[in-house]
Design an enzyme around this catalytic site. Sequence first.
Site, PDB file in Angstrom:
ATOM      1  N   SER A 118       1.200  -1.438  -0.178  1.00  0.00           N
ATOM      2  CA  SER A 118       0.181  -0.207  -0.071  1.00  0.00           C
ATOM      3  C   SER A 118       0.833   1.217  -0.013  1.00  0.00           C
ATOM      4  CB  SER A 118      -0.941   0.148   1.540  1.00  0.00           C
ATOM      5  OG  SER A 118      -1.860   1.344   1.197  1.00  0.00           O
ATOM      6  N   TYR A 141      -1.976   0.328   9.860  1.00  0.00           N
ATOM      7  CA  TYR A 141      -2.456  -0.484   9.352  1.00  0.00           C
ATOM      8  C   TYR A 141      -1.552  -0.378   7.983  1.00  0.00           C
ATOM      9  CZ  TYR A 141      -4.226  -1.658   3.846  1.00  0.00           C
ATOM     10  OH  TYR A 141      -3.779  -1.496   2.923  1.00  0.00           O
ATOM     11  N   LYS A 176       2.186  -3.488   6.921  1.00  0.00           N
ATOM     12  CA  LYS A 176       2.095  -3.627   5.842  1.00  0.00           C
ATOM     13  C   LYS A 176       4.064  -3.347   5.434  1.00  0.00           C
ATOM     14  CE  LYS A 176      -1.755  -4.524   3.277  1.00  0.00           C
ATOM     15  NZ  LYS A 176      -2.351  -5.369   2.497  1.00  0.00           N
ATOM     16  N   GLY A 223      -4.641   9.932  12.054  1.00  0.00           N
ATOM     17  CA  GLY A 223      -3.666   8.925  10.601  1.00  0.00           C
ATOM     18  C   GLY A 223      -4.232   9.397   9.147  1.00  0.00           C
TER      19      GLY A 223
HETATM   20  N1  UFG Z   1     -12.443  10.709   3.529  1.00  0.00           N
HETATM   21  C1  UFG Z   1     -13.550  11.390   3.776  1.00  0.00           C
HETATM   22  N2  UFG Z   1     -14.516  11.195   4.039  1.00  0.00           N
HETATM   23  C2  UFG Z   1     -14.452   9.835   4.316  1.00  0.00           C
HETATM   24  C3  UFG Z   1     -13.429   8.720   3.584  1.00  0.00           C
HETATM   25  C4  UFG Z   1     -12.528   9.405   3.747  1.00  0.00           C
HETATM   26  O1  UFG Z   1     -13.751  12.452   4.029  1.00  0.00           O
HETATM   27  O2  UFG Z   1     -16.270   9.646   4.932  1.00  0.00           O
HETATM   28  C5  UFG Z   1     -11.253  10.877   3.154  1.00  0.00           C
HETATM   29  C6  UFG Z   1     -10.165  10.817   3.452  1.00  0.00           C
HETATM   30  O3  UFG Z   1      -9.499  11.541   4.752  1.00  0.00           O
HETATM   31  C7  UFG Z   1      -8.596  10.529   2.844  1.00  0.00           C
HETATM   32  C8  UFG Z   1      -9.627  10.851   0.949  1.00  0.00           C
HETATM   33  O4  UFG Z   1     -10.920  11.021   1.589  1.00  0.00           O
HETATM   34  O5  UFG Z   1      -8.153  12.237   2.483  1.00  0.00           O
HETATM   35  C9  UFG Z   1      -9.444   9.364   0.605  1.00  0.00           C
HETATM   36  O6  UFG Z   1      -9.529   8.159   1.895  1.00  0.00           O
HETATM   37  P1  UFG Z   1      -9.949   6.641   1.976  1.00  0.00           P
HETATM   38  O7  UFG Z   1     -10.477   5.835   3.449  1.00  0.00           O
HETATM   39  O8  UFG Z   1     -10.873   6.801   0.754  1.00  0.00           O
HETATM   40  O9  UFG Z   1      -8.472   6.174   1.224  1.00  0.00           O
HETATM   41  P2  UFG Z   1      -7.144   5.972   2.246  1.00  0.00           P
HETATM   42  O10 UFG Z   1      -6.389   7.118   1.319  1.00  0.00           O
HETATM   43  O11 UFG Z   1      -7.230   6.261   3.769  1.00  0.00           O
HETATM   44  O12 UFG Z   1      -6.424   4.791   2.067  1.00  0.00           O
HETATM   45  C10 UFG Z   1      -7.358   4.176   1.513  1.00  0.00           C
HETATM   46  C11 UFG Z   1      -7.884   2.615   1.471  1.00  0.00           C
HETATM   47  C12 UFG Z   1      -6.800   1.095   2.184  1.00  0.00           C
HETATM   48  C13 UFG Z   1      -5.385   1.683   0.935  1.00  0.00           C
HETATM   49  C14 UFG Z   1      -4.798   2.721   0.754  1.00  0.00           C
HETATM   50  C15 UFG Z   1      -4.005   2.885  -0.366  1.00  0.00           C
HETATM   51  O13 UFG Z   1      -8.508   2.847   2.973  1.00  0.00           O
HETATM   52  O14 UFG Z   1      -7.220   0.309   2.510  1.00  0.00           O
HETATM   53  O15 UFG Z   1      -6.374   3.556  -0.100  1.00  0.00           O
HETATM   54  O16 UFG Z   1      -3.914   1.464  -1.232  1.00  0.00           O
HETATM   55  F1  UFG Z   1      -4.491   0.622   1.759  1.00  0.00           F
END
Ligand code: UFG
Length: 320
Positions: A108, A132, A136, A277
């Site tokens: 990731s 998480y 990884k 995080g």
């Molecule tokens: N976000 C929101 N509201 C939400 C969910 C997310 O504003 O309800 C924002 C987050 O703060 C972030 C962006 O949208 O800025 C993306 O968030 P995601 O949760 O969709 O994705 P992440 O970047 O946190 O991580 C994701 C997955 C992991 C994976 C990673 C990279 O959670 O499993 O992408 O592969 F590993």
Amino acid sequence: MNSIVISGHNGFIGSSLTSRLKKFNIIGISDKKRKKEKNVTSIVKNVNKVNNTDVKHSFQTLIHLAAVSDISFCNANPKTCYEVNVNGTNKMLEIARKNDANIIFASSSHVYGNPIKLPIKENFPLSATNPYGRSKLIIENFLQDVFISDDSWHIALLRYFNPVGAHKSGLIGEDPNGVPNNLMPYISQVATGKLEKLSVFGGDYNTPDGTGVRDYIHVVDLAKGHVKALQVLENRPQILTVNLGTGKGYSVLDMIKTFKKISGMNVPYEIVGRRPGDIASCYMDSSTAEKLLGWKAELGIDEMCKDMWRWQLSNPNGYF
Ligand code: UFG
């Protein structure tokens, strides 16, 4: 025919990938707790299912996708996160060793922690901002040590950025359990009216509009990247480390705007506090993937939203 074991074959990425690997005999390791599994495998048909690690057939490649990937869950339950992700990989490695199999590991972008600069290259320093990402990173280090101890292994560490989208048919897509944690499935359920509004986590990041920036990649492009990695791994023993994304960063507000345009629906949202995080921005440099795999993502955010919307409309209750 070559056989491939895919752990987590019935998940979002596993089902898309399995549907692309039709010329292989796929042995799918299932998560028994995932109730929707039966429904996924009735659509993606080229799979022999086995439970847990009970693989009786010999095989040439292991694609290890199975993991707990819900970041909030991992923050609250680090023991389960490490047990499933780290111990699970150790078990899979044993099976791969018995079969002398090549390994593709689903890593990731979280292994870069808060990246030193952008775009992110594979040789950047590694760290993690949450359990998480740390799980990884531990697995990557573990597999590096395995290769150092025996350099006859063929291992690929594929660092996924943010996989989204769905299969063009509208038959295969992301079906999270309960309320989605990731942005795009959440937006789709707000667009259908299933969820009331999106909470945007943080409007005060150092990004063009203050919201988090990510490198969203269409799951079909991601699957194609694996097919290339399978071919490259065949060539010689190696440990290959490659980012899989598009190389472009989009903010949360960009994604809302595009989804609204594609679906014609309203996506109400409210800016709330940051999620623990999370980092401000994360997008990759695509030159290593182009050079080592001869692969480049082709689909943009319009296609990602279009395919997600088709999946959402055709499957308002997921695979049920
Ligand atoms: N976000 C929101 N509201 C939400 C969910 C997310 O504003 O309800 C924002 C987050 O703060 C972030 C962006 O949208 O800025 C993306 O968030 P995601 O949760 O969709 O994705 P992440 O970047 O946190 O991580 C994701 C997955 C992991 C994976 C990673 C990279 O959670 O499993 O992408 O592969 F590993």
